[in-house]
Design an enzyme around this catalytic site. Structure first.
Site, PDB file in Angstrom:
ATOM      1  N   GLY A 177       0.823  -1.196   0.000  1.00 42.34           N
ATOM      2  CA  GLY A 177       0.000   0.000   0.000  1.00 42.34           C
ATOM      3  C   GLY A 177       0.858   1.247   0.000  1.00 42.34           C
ATOM      4  N   SER A 178       0.338   2.304   0.561  1.00 42.67           N
ATOM      5  CA  SER A 178       1.013   3.594   0.507  1.00 42.67           C
ATOM      6  C   SER A 178       2.186   3.642   1.476  1.00 42.67           C
ATOM      7  CB  SER A 178       0.035   4.720   0.832  1.00 42.67           C
ATOM      8  OG  SER A 178      -0.338   4.678   2.190  1.00 42.67           O
ATOM      9  N   GLU A 204       5.644  -3.633   0.622  1.00 43.13           N
ATOM     10  CA  GLU A 204       5.670  -3.298  -0.811  1.00 43.13           C
ATOM     11  C   GLU A 204       4.920  -1.984  -0.946  1.00 43.13           C
ATOM     12  OE1 GLU A 204       7.369  -4.838  -3.023  1.00 43.13           O
ATOM     13  OE2 GLU A 204       7.938  -6.570  -1.815  1.00 43.13           O
ATOM     14  N   LEU A 205       5.680  -0.900  -1.157  1.00 44.28           N
ATOM     15  CA  LEU A 205       5.100   0.431  -1.032  1.00 44.28           C
ATOM     16  C   LEU A 205       5.112   1.172  -2.363  1.00 44.28           C
ATOM     17  CD1 LEU A 205       6.710   1.264   2.425  1.00 44.28           C
ATOM     18  CD2 LEU A 205       4.496   0.209   1.961  1.00 44.28           C
ATOM     19  N   CYS A 243       2.159   1.006  -8.562  1.00 38.03           N
ATOM     20  CA  CYS A 243       3.338   1.580  -7.918  1.00 38.03           C
ATOM     21  C   CYS A 243       4.550   1.587  -8.841  1.00 38.03           C
ATOM     22  CB  CYS A 243       3.650   0.837  -6.620  1.00 38.03           C
ATOM     23  SG  CYS A 243       3.726  -0.937  -6.786  1.00 38.03           S
ATOM     24  N   GLU A 249       4.609  10.281  -5.446  1.00 40.43           N
ATOM     25  CA  GLU A 249       4.037   9.217  -6.274  1.00 40.43           C
ATOM     26  C   GLU A 249       2.710   9.700  -6.847  1.00 40.43           C
ATOM     27  OE1 GLU A 249       3.055   4.469  -5.998  1.00 40.43           O
ATOM     28  OE2 GLU A 249       2.687   5.693  -4.222  1.00 40.43           O
TER      29      GLU A 249
END
Length: 478
Positions: free
Chosen positions: A232-233, A252-253, A286, A380
């Site tokens: 996520g963020s 996992e960003l 992402c 992002e």
């Protein structure tokens, strides 16, 4: 076209449970409620964690072939239900139907890879006689399941990113509790429905629990859980890590991916791939192509090619097969990015294509001349926006790629193998993709980032390593 049910359950300790219908999930294009699911309360989450603890030993004792058979069953059932899964994804995520079908294919691939890896949990024999005191000793080690795991998955790939947690957990023999994104819970719920068909899984092997963020602290803080895997963020991910206590954490960003296009690149190929990487599923990935760094010798030509192509991309209802740009996940997110675009233009950037916004429909947008202090450059974007810049010096191009707090993946278009190897050595990212875009991923490769982009790697084999501990044995031979 498939039809969805009005109401879906949660899965608690392998069983469908309908304590309420409190979570309303909307069709992201129409904004209307598409279906309702049960919402897990803290007491339900607590019960699920207790079940996972009870299931840890019987899960660890499952034979390799039993875990493989569960995963093979999932592969068959997902293939049988592929139209239903794709339609559900199209509705709940707003993902164009062709892309939704592609994600179902990746879901199946991911479980198929896990079925193969379930029988490949190897260890090693290690000589220990490195000095006289160790003569006669030998060592062996194996990997054992880490125990109950907590998974939190995001809205943008509700099937495949959930699969990258669920499938390796089963292959490794770890029970788990999963919180799917409340905006897009249905894919994970259907996975729970398929797993519930597998009698070999002990009670408590899995729970799929849609939950509000406020009520989901136990997924992070409960010490009975031995691993937290969050996608996520960055802001949320690092906050969860700080609260996770002693458990292992895999993150996992976000990303801010750059692609370098050198002067010897095949421009037609680069054009097709950058359009895909920058605007696929409205840029809500992402590893979406956010920055394109183009050699000055070809800059004008390639900029014009990109601008012309972006203007032709069709937006609209994701259920229509000719739609390429569907809705963003919410009007709030679309407006956030629209604000960044407007601020960039006000600050001197040039709008080459797009820029318009209506609700959660943001036009495919292309910008040039963005300064390095603009949000659209530093943050992002997570939407259909690509920015262009030019370079003359190769070293400066690599420095520009690295000029980010993120470090997930980068793309590189060049025919020079020496530059490829140089980039592989110097780019501060989790992976580089040569003659393709940063957005490319195959589901068995090690995938993850550095810096603010996270910790650890996904990809079945690599996730299984995170979901296991090494257990050593030393033998003294007489």
């Amino acid at each position: 076209m498939s039809q969805l049910k009005d109401v879906y359950p949660l899965y608690l300790n392998n069983k469908a449970v309908q304590p309420n219908t409190d979570l309303a999930v909307t069709d992201k294009f129409t904004g209307e409620v598409a279906f309702r699911t049960a919402l897990a309360t803290p007491d339900v989450i607590d019960e699920a964690i207790a079940g996972a603890v009870r299931a840890a030993e019987p899960m660890a004792k499952l034979a390799s072939y039993e875990k493989r058979d569960v995963l093979d069953h999932c592969v068959r059932r997902f293939a049988e239900r592929k139209d239903e899964l794709a339609y559900a994804l199209c509705v709940e995520a707003g993902k164009p139907i062709a892309d939704s079908e592609g994600e179902v294919g990746r879901l199946i691939d991911t479980f198929r890879i896990a079925a193969e890896e379930a029988t490949r949990n190897y260890g090693e024999v290690q000589p220990l006689d490195i000095s006289p005191r160790a003569k006669g000793y030998m060592g062996m080690w194996k990997r054992v399941p880490i125990g109950p795991c907590s998974f939190i998955s995001p809205f943008n790939f509700p099937l495949n990113l959930a699969a990258h947690k669920i499938a390796p957990a089963i292959a490794m023999g770890c029970p788990f509790v999963m919180k799917p994104a409340s905006l897009t819970p249905l894919g994970a719920i259907i996975m729970g429905e398929v797993l519930a068909e597998c009698d070999v899984l002990p009670e408590g092997a899995f729970s799929i629990l849609p939950a509000s963020r406020d009520g989901a602290d136990l997924f992070t803080t409960d010490d009975r859980l031995k691993l937290l895997s969050f996608t996520g963020s960055p802001g949320v991910g690092w906050e969860l890590k700080a609260k996770a206590g002693k458990k292992k954490v895999v993150l996992e960003l976000g990303g801010n991916a750059a692609v370098v296009v050198d002067k010897d690149a095949d421009l037609e190929h680069a054009l097709a791939r950058i359009i895909f990487g920058g605007y696929y599923q409205s840029g809500q990935s992402c590893i979406h192509v956010q920055r394109v760094i183009i050699h000055a010798d070809i800059y004008d030509q390639f900029r014009d090619m990109l601008a012309a192509k972006v203007k032709t991309l069709k937006s609209g209802d994701p259920k229509n097969r000719d739609t390429f740009i569907g809705p963003m996940i919410s009007a709030k997110e679309a407006q956030r990015l629209k604000t960044w675009i407007d601020a960039a233009v006000a600050g001197g950037a040039k709008l080459l294509a797009g820029g318009g916004c209506d609700g959660n429909m943001l036009e495919a947008t292309l910008l040039e001349g963005c300064s390095r202090d603009m949000d659209v450059y530093t943050e992002e974007a997570f939407g259909p926006v690509v920015i262009l810049s030019k370079f003359t010096d190769w070293d400066a191009a690599l420095e520009e790629v690295n000029d980010s707090k993120f470090g997930l993946q980068a793309g590189l278009f060049t025919a020079d193998i020496h530059k490829v190897m140089d980039a592989w050595d110097r780019l501060d990212v989790g992976g580089i993709v040569v003659n393709d875009v940063s957005s490319y991923r195959v589901d068995n490769m090690p995938y993850g980032g550095v810096k603010d982009s996270g910790l650890g790697r996904e990809g079945i084999r690599f996730a299984m390593e995170d979901m296991s501990e090494i257990r050593n044995m030393v033998i003294r031979r007489k």
